[in-house]
Each structure stands twice: as structure tokens, then as C-alpha cells.
Design a protein around this motif. Sequence first.
Motif, PDB file in Angstrom:
ATOM      1  N   TYR A 166     -54.124 -76.098  -0.683  1.00  0.00           N
ATOM      2  CA  TYR A 166     -55.169 -76.028  -1.379  1.00  0.00           C
ATOM      3  C   TYR A 166     -55.089 -74.953  -2.690  1.00  0.00           C
ATOM      4  CZ  TYR A 166     -56.765 -79.259   2.093  1.00  0.00           C
ATOM      5  OH  TYR A 166     -57.211 -80.478   3.023  1.00  0.00           O
ATOM      6  N   LEU A 167     -54.993 -73.922  -2.115  1.00  0.00           N
ATOM      7  CA  LEU A 167     -54.799 -72.718  -3.102  1.00  0.00           C
ATOM      8  C   LEU A 167     -53.560 -72.281  -3.579  1.00  0.00           C
ATOM      9  CD1 LEU A 167     -58.012 -71.049  -1.583  1.00  0.00           C
ATOM     10  CD2 LEU A 167     -58.101 -72.700  -3.588  1.00  0.00           C
ATOM     11  N   SER A 168     -52.694 -72.342  -2.527  1.00  0.00           N
ATOM     12  CA  SER A 168     -51.380 -71.438  -2.886  1.00  0.00           C
ATOM     13  C   SER A 168     -50.333 -72.741  -3.214  1.00  0.00           C
ATOM     14  CB  SER A 168     -51.037 -70.982  -1.435  1.00  0.00           C
ATOM     15  OG  SER A 168     -50.834 -71.699  -0.562  1.00  0.00           O
ATOM     16  N   GLY A 169     -50.583 -73.819  -3.734  1.00  0.00           N
ATOM     17  CA  GLY A 169     -49.749 -74.625  -4.246  1.00  0.00           C
ATOM     18  C   GLY A 169     -49.119 -74.648  -5.763  1.00  0.00           C
ATOM     19  N   GLY A 170     -49.716 -74.023  -6.509  1.00  0.00           N
ATOM     20  CA  GLY A 170     -49.429 -73.923  -7.672  1.00  0.00           C
ATOM     21  C   GLY A 170     -48.526 -72.869  -8.178  1.00  0.00           C
ATOM     22  N   LYS A 171     -48.251 -72.692  -9.633  1.00  0.00           N
ATOM     23  CA  LYS A 171     -47.483 -71.795  -9.990  1.00  0.00           C
ATOM     24  C   LYS A 171     -48.314 -70.277 -10.215  1.00  0.00           C
ATOM     25  CE  LYS A 171     -44.350 -74.884 -12.429  1.00  0.00           C
ATOM     26  NZ  LYS A 171     -43.521 -75.077 -13.723  1.00  0.00           N
ATOM     27  N   ILE A 172     -48.116 -69.475  -9.270  1.00  0.00           N
ATOM     28  CA  ILE A 172     -48.945 -68.307  -9.110  1.00  0.00           C
ATOM     29  C   ILE A 172     -48.245 -67.121  -8.782  1.00  0.00           C
ATOM     30  CG2 ILE A 172     -51.028 -67.295  -7.895  1.00  0.00           C
ATOM     31  CD1 ILE A 172     -51.752 -70.237  -7.068  1.00  0.00           C
ATOM     32  N   PRO A 173     -48.182 -66.176  -9.230  1.00  0.00           N
ATOM     33  CA  PRO A 173     -47.328 -64.906  -9.071  1.00  0.00           C
ATOM     34  C   PRO A 173     -47.453 -64.438  -7.470  1.00  0.00           C
ATOM     35  CG  PRO A 173     -48.891 -64.399 -10.928  1.00  0.00           C
ATOM     36  CD  PRO A 173     -49.337 -65.900 -10.338  1.00  0.00           C
ATOM     37  N   ASN A 174     -46.594 -64.219  -6.946  1.00  0.00           N
ATOM     38  CA  ASN A 174     -46.289 -63.888  -5.480  1.00  0.00           C
ATOM     39  C   ASN A 174     -47.039 -62.985  -4.705  1.00  0.00           C
ATOM     40  OD1 ASN A 174     -44.032 -65.789  -5.130  1.00  0.00           O
ATOM     41  ND2 ASN A 174     -42.331 -64.247  -5.589  1.00  0.00           N
ATOM     42  N   PRO A 175     -47.625 -62.116  -5.302  1.00  0.00           N
ATOM     43  CA  PRO A 175     -48.624 -61.132  -4.608  1.00  0.00           C
ATOM     44  C   PRO A 175     -49.893 -61.992  -4.377  1.00  0.00           C
ATOM     45  CG  PRO A 175     -47.527 -59.771  -6.287  1.00  0.00           C
ATOM     46  CD  PRO A 175     -47.073 -61.359  -6.392  1.00  0.00           C
ATOM     47  N   ILE A 176     -50.340 -62.709  -5.598  1.00  0.00           N
ATOM     48  CA  ILE A 176     -51.559 -63.420  -5.413  1.00  0.00           C
ATOM     49  C   ILE A 176     -51.379 -64.594  -4.245  1.00  0.00           C
ATOM     50  CG2 ILE A 176     -53.221 -64.621  -6.421  1.00  0.00           C
ATOM     51  CD1 ILE A 176     -52.736 -62.911  -9.011  1.00  0.00           C
ATOM     52  N   LYS A 177     -50.479 -65.262  -4.622  1.00  0.00           N
ATOM     53  CA  LYS A 177     -49.971 -66.669  -3.808  1.00  0.00           C
ATOM     54  C   LYS A 177     -49.951 -66.053  -2.399  1.00  0.00           C
ATOM     55  CE  LYS A 177     -46.907 -70.429  -4.159  1.00  0.00           C
ATOM     56  NZ  LYS A 177     -45.821 -71.178  -4.788  1.00  0.00           N
ATOM     57  N   LYS A 178     -49.560 -64.932  -1.900  1.00  0.00           N
ATOM     58  CA  LYS A 178     -49.504 -64.442  -0.699  1.00  0.00           C
ATOM     59  C   LYS A 178     -50.873 -64.723   0.196  1.00  0.00           C
ATOM     60  CE  LYS A 178     -48.332 -60.467   2.535  1.00  0.00           C
ATOM     61  NZ  LYS A 178     -47.744 -58.917   2.464  1.00  0.00           N
ATOM     62  N   TRP A 179     -51.853 -63.908  -0.900  1.00  0.00           N
ATOM     63  CA  TRP A 179     -53.344 -64.050  -0.175  1.00  0.00           C
ATOM     64  C   TRP A 179     -53.879 -65.343  -0.293  1.00  0.00           C
ATOM     65  CZ3 TRP A 179     -54.415 -59.991   2.824  1.00  0.00           C
ATOM     66  CH2 TRP A 179     -53.731 -58.847   2.504  1.00  0.00           C
ATOM     67  N   LEU A 180     -53.508 -65.999  -0.991  1.00  0.00           N
ATOM     68  CA  LEU A 180     -53.870 -67.537  -1.299  1.00  0.00           C
ATOM     69  C   LEU A 180     -53.603 -68.199  -0.188  1.00  0.00           C
ATOM     70  CD1 LEU A 180     -54.217 -68.220  -5.029  1.00  0.00           C
ATOM     71  CD2 LEU A 180     -55.971 -67.665  -3.567  1.00  0.00           C
ATOM     72  N   ARG A 181     -52.281 -68.057   0.228  1.00  0.00           N
ATOM     73  CA  ARG A 181     -51.732 -68.849   1.304  1.00  0.00           C
ATOM     74  C   ARG A 181     -52.614 -68.381   2.750  1.00  0.00           C
ATOM     75  NH1 ARG A 181     -46.741 -67.385   0.622  1.00  0.00           N
ATOM     76  NH2 ARG A 181     -46.382 -65.785   2.256  1.00  0.00           N
ATOM     77  N   TYR A 182     -53.096 -67.226   2.919  1.00  0.00           N
ATOM     78  CA  TYR A 182     -53.529 -66.862   4.120  1.00  0.00           C
ATOM     79  C   TYR A 182     -54.804 -67.527   4.193  1.00  0.00           C
ATOM     80  CZ  TYR A 182     -50.336 -62.856   4.823  1.00  0.00           C
ATOM     81  OH  TYR A 182     -49.126 -62.050   5.296  1.00  0.00           O
ATOM     82  N   ILE A 183     -55.536 -67.498   2.904  1.00  0.00           N
ATOM     83  CA  ILE A 183     -56.836 -68.389   2.873  1.00  0.00           C
ATOM     84  C   ILE A 183     -56.678 -69.947   3.258  1.00  0.00           C
ATOM     85  CG2 ILE A 183     -58.776 -69.076   1.518  1.00  0.00           C
ATOM     86  CD1 ILE A 183     -58.341 -66.578  -0.196  1.00  0.00           C
ATOM     87  N   ASP A 184     -55.653 -70.479   2.862  1.00  0.00           N
ATOM     88  CA  ASP A 184     -55.410 -71.829   3.218  1.00  0.00           C
ATOM     89  C   ASP A 184     -55.010 -71.844   4.661  1.00  0.00           C
ATOM     90  OD1 ASP A 184     -55.382 -73.142   0.776  1.00  0.00           O
ATOM     91  OD2 ASP A 184     -53.248 -72.730   0.185  1.00  0.00           O
ATOM     92  N   GLN A 185     -54.272 -71.021   5.374  1.00  0.00           N
ATOM     93  CA  GLN A 185     -53.794 -71.051   6.669  1.00  0.00           C
ATOM     94  C   GLN A 185     -55.248 -70.740   7.573  1.00  0.00           C
ATOM     95  OE1 GLN A 185     -50.176 -68.541   6.323  1.00  0.00           O
ATOM     96  NE2 GLN A 185     -49.392 -69.938   7.802  1.00  0.00           N
ATOM     97  N   TYR A 186     -55.638 -69.685   7.296  1.00  0.00           N
ATOM     98  CA  TYR A 186     -56.543 -68.850   8.236  1.00  0.00           C
ATOM     99  C   TYR A 186     -57.987 -69.360   7.867  1.00  0.00           C
ATOM    100  CZ  TYR A 186     -52.098 -67.099   9.704  1.00  0.00           C
ATOM    101  OH  TYR A 186     -51.179 -67.063  10.247  1.00  0.00           O
ATOM    102  N   ILE A 187     -58.619 -69.926   6.826  1.00  0.00           N
ATOM    103  CA  ILE A 187     -59.688 -69.835   6.564  1.00  0.00           C
ATOM    104  C   ILE A 187     -60.281 -71.731   6.424  1.00  0.00           C
ATOM    105  CG2 ILE A 187     -61.982 -69.776   5.054  1.00  0.00           C
ATOM    106  CD1 ILE A 187     -60.710 -66.913   4.369  1.00  0.00           C
ATOM    107  N   LEU A 188     -59.365 -72.303   5.518  1.00  0.00           N
ATOM    108  CA  LEU A 188     -59.409 -73.646   5.096  1.00  0.00           C
ATOM    109  C   LEU A 188     -58.884 -74.571   6.381  1.00  0.00           C
ATOM    110  CD1 LEU A 188     -58.826 -73.901   1.443  1.00  0.00           C
ATOM    111  CD2 LEU A 188     -60.637 -73.558   2.673  1.00  0.00           C
ATOM    112  N   PHE A 189     -57.717 -74.292   6.792  1.00  0.00           N
ATOM    113  CA  PHE A 189     -57.030 -74.950   7.761  1.00  0.00           C
ATOM    114  C   PHE A 189     -58.088 -74.970   9.333  1.00  0.00           C
ATOM    115  CE2 PHE A 189     -54.279 -75.673  11.742  1.00  0.00           C
ATOM    116  CZ  PHE A 189     -54.084 -76.939  11.509  1.00  0.00           C
ATOM    117  N   PRO A 190     -58.606 -74.079   9.633  1.00  0.00           N
ATOM    118  CA  PRO A 190     -59.381 -74.022  10.725  1.00  0.00           C
ATOM    119  C   PRO A 190     -60.747 -74.930  10.724  1.00  0.00           C
ATOM    120  CG  PRO A 190     -58.411 -71.718  10.432  1.00  0.00           C
ATOM    121  CD  PRO A 190     -58.268 -72.580   9.277  1.00  0.00           C
ATOM    122  N   ILE A 191     -61.162 -74.892   9.431  1.00  0.00           N
ATOM    123  CA  ILE A 191     -62.218 -75.680   9.045  1.00  0.00           C
ATOM    124  C   ILE A 191     -61.872 -77.177   9.239  1.00  0.00           C
ATOM    125  CG2 ILE A 191     -63.981 -76.413   7.466  1.00  0.00           C
ATOM    126  CD1 ILE A 191     -63.962 -73.592   6.272  1.00  0.00           C
TER     127      ILE A 191
END
Length: 383
Positions: free
Chosen positions: A43-68
Motif C-alpha cells: 500500500y505504502l511501500s510499492g512506489g519509487k521511494i528512497p530505500n531508507p524511507i521505503k524500509k519504514w513504509l514497508r514496516y507500516i504495511d506489514q505491521y499496522i495495515l496487514f494486521p487490520i
Amino acid sequence: MNVKFLIHQKNSLGYSMARYIKFISNGMLIRGHNIEVWGPKLYLSGGKIPNPIKKWLRYIDQYILFPIWFKWQSKKYDKDNLYVLIDQALGIWTPLIKKKKHIIHCHDFIALKSSQGLLKENTTSWTGKIYQNLILSGFSKAENFISISKNTQKELTQFLTKKPAINAQIYNAIDAQFKPEPIDGARLYISKYIKSDISKGYILHVGGNTFYKNRNGVLQIYSAWRKQSTQKLPLIMVGSAPTASMVTLKENSPYGNDIYFLTRVTDTTLINAYQGASVFLFPSLLEGFGFPIAEAMACGCPVITTNEAPMNEVGGEAAFYIPKYTSTTSEEWEIEASKVVEKIVSFNSETRNTAIKLGLEQSKKFQEDLILDQIEEIYQKIK
């Protein structure tokens, strides 16, 4: 059975994990079970985003949005569903499934041990330590586990604070396409691939660039062997693109012209590489299982690996062993390992055939149908 496999986020799966998921889910589907594979969306980490930011967005996708999403989706199903966490590294999700029928597959605890300072070869950042503690706290709440080796099972037991209801050990399976074929044909294939005649044989290594694969050690052993041998077999290293240190070792070696790095190869190329090799060299420091050991044996290639669990567990009586590398014994280690290489590449046909037969027999422990039988049996026991 109705089985829901919970997997890593898309594009974050390594080769071995992707194959593991495909093997189990397809295998259970073929056996008549109802299978669904669930994983976080980008949802948040799928675009062309710099890696450091993408890493944290991936965590949001995994551990906040996916559990919901999971809580909403799982309400549609009755309690008879079995939820399978495909990797203990996803342990943060354990609270989602602990009150449902569940099981966690455990592969290796290398990252967790690193975070606890148990592996001096690899340090962990403070954020990494927090992350691994969350994973440990999560999977420790589970009741049922399957470990891919006895060594992983032993380590799991040490990490858990309570005795699980199920603590099973089932090996990884190797694909049936890994099998022996005439060696001349395989060497011709690889000769054409690297544009060099290797009809007399070669030393093979397969692996990625994680620290514990010890790929620098492969190059060091090769140079030490060439110094003391009259044979001139090349070294072929299949896997990730070489690191800067690997390139330096090749460039500084007097035998650098005989060293080949093969990256992004197809399964066909990999299998031919195993089938044509004189010996497979795998001096890994640590593993969860060690797929290449089993694959090489299944393709009729003698194996040299480290005399440590789980490498010696997978290799059994069929492999040839060297000590574990340490920086303090580097030179002695290279020489000792090179002697084992020389021994195997100097085998006469009878001795080599005996070694190959032992390897083929050992590889039968990792046949797909056998492993699926064992996994299915455990799944059916879960209440």
C-alpha cells in the motif's frame, strides 16, 4: 483442511523462502486441501521511494495495515481454519493467530542470535535489536512449531520460555529436478555458458553474500589449493554478484583468470553446474538448513562443507568435512581445507562413484513427497 499461509510482503522474499512457500502451498493444494496465501500488500511501500524511507513504509504495511486487514478478513472464516506462519521472522504477527489453530515454521535464528551478541562475526544496530526482540516476544507466544533442522529445533527450544504443544523437526525438501545426469553433457553446457573449456572438471560454490556464507573463504581455499596442486581446475561461483572484497581476492590471485562469477542463473544452469562439478565447496559458518548441500548430493556431486550443525546434519556420512573458519586460524584453515579438496579431485573412478552413491542415498531424506507427508501429518494434529 482449510489452511491459510501467512507470508512475507511481495518483493521481499528470498529465493529459498519463495521456493519453500510454493512447495508447501502447492503440495497441500494437490493433496486436496483448501489453500489460501495471505501477505501484506504494498500500500505504502510499492512506489519509487528512497530505500531508507521505503524500509519504514514497508514496516507500516506489514505491521499496522496487514494486521487490520487480517482481523477483518479472518472473521469470514470459522475456527476450523489452520493459520500457518511460514517463517518465525514474521513472529510479530503471532498475536493475530495465537487463539486460532496455528503453527510456525522455523528456519534459522541467525539474525536473532546476532541481535543478542551471540555471533561476533555480525553486529546488529539498536533498531535491529528492538526488531528482533519483538519477533522473539511474538513467536514465543505460539504453541506449535516445525523446524527445518535438528539444530534449528534445538535453538528454538533454547529461546522458548515454555514447552510448546508441538515441537516437530522436518527437513526442507529439494526439487525433483535436482538429479544426476551424464557429467560430460553438463560440462559441455557450462563450457558454453562461460565460454571456456572446463571438460576436465571444476570446483563449484553456490551461495549468496550474507556474512555466514563465507564466500571469501571459498576464494581463499581455492588459491591455497592451486598453490599445492598439480591440477588446474577452475572455480565457478554461482549466486549473488561478487562483493568488492571477492573481486579484490580474484584480482590479486595468480589464478584469477580461472575464477568465474555466475549471477542470476536459471535453474537449468544451476543444475548443470552441480551435475558437472568435480566437487562442491560450501564452507559456510552457519545455516538454517543448507539447500546447496542437499542439491549437490542429489545431482551426483561430492560435497565439502563445514563440520558444524546443521551442515554436517544435512551432509551426514556422505559429505566431506573441514573445520569452521575463524580469523585467528585463517592460514591453517585454508591449507587444511585445500588438502580435502585435493583428496576429492584426485579420487579414482571407483572411490568417486562410492562417494556419489552415498550422497544420492543421503539426498533421499529430502524428497518432496516424504517431506509433504510429514508436514501434512503435523498439520492434521493441531487442535
